[in-house]
Design a protein around this motif. Sequence first.
Motif: not given
Length: 416
Positions: A130-135, A98-113
Amino acid sequence: MTALSDPPASRARPAPRERVAADETVRIAMTVNGTGATVDVPPRAHLADALREQLGLTGTHLGCEHGVCGMCTIMVDGQAARACLLFAVQCEGAEIVTVEGLGTPEDQHPLQRAFSAHHGLQCGFCTPGMLMSSYDLLRSDPGVTAEELPEQMSGVLCRCTGYRGILAAVDDVARTYPDGVPGPLACGHRTLVGRGTGAGSGAGAPAEDVPAAAAPERVELPSGPPSAVVEVTSTLRSPTDRVWAVLDDFDLLARCLPGARLTEVLDGDRYRGRATVALGPVRLSFDGLAQVVERDPAAHRLRFHAQGSDAGGSATRADVVLAAAAGPGGGTVLTAHADVHLTGRVAQFGRALAGDVSRRMFEQFAASVDEAAQTGSVTAPGRRAQLRLLVGTARDAAGALVRRGLGRLRGLRRRS
């Protein structure tokens, strides 16, 4: 947390059970964001509700609940899927991200950044989808061009003022990682929030192999926003003191609620009961618990919490406030306010429709309270009352569609 590689498509999955009875609860095991989880679910509960309600992963948002809007997009065994279209029992042995597994506030995924840098967030409701679809897109097609993005990202429907920022963010990540986007960064063993977590149990087990959950002793309301907020104001002929006498008698009050009846009176102003809701061919029967949390005779105000569930996977919880005040001609103005939380099959009809049904039921409730205040008893609603509920709800829905259509037509005329 360590990155999670996509599971091979050929990985063996446990064979599903051929048939699960509607009144069974099935125990299934799956891996969610790198952590093994076991949940007990009715056969009709969809995966989105299991993730949100049982595992506390509320980042998966629910929009249309028909697989159209894309807000509930997640990864299942390395492939994008709509969590509202999957039954939880289909996911025995599945690897879910899920989107929680994509990244954390301390270690964000490049898409989140990138979403943050390009101001692609806006209200945030579509952001997980949008994040999961773009991933999924950049994992499967890292060479996608900026010109192709509007079509390739069209599976998530939001087109707010942040939409161009979303496309710019995805394009930025695609150019930064031409060989493929990094995998999820927040997948690893952890403790999932909620009930039903633990070691995997293998193939789905029928309800008789699972220890039955004890009946709840108190109502627990969800912490998130309600599925529907209902407020109905009715003018009754009966004087306020007689209306309050009905509200103060919970047994009589319950009989005023369409399809409801008490089955047991407990201590602490708690009551067990059963409620049946019929809407055309759909018939839902809830066993539940109600608890009075405020009773103010001087203000003629009653507040109670209620929860109920049925064998088909539907669950409802509500925070209800009833208030009576002096009305015109010696009558009473009765106000009913309810925050309603829905999960399972009843929620799959759509939150807006559920709100319309709730409003119609409170209108029937007000009429029954008026009758009880005058006669001391309530006439049980028959098929004609159920038909009025169905027709009234359909009329409200049709009217809302017509009003939206007229509004769009006026907007087109103004622009032309």
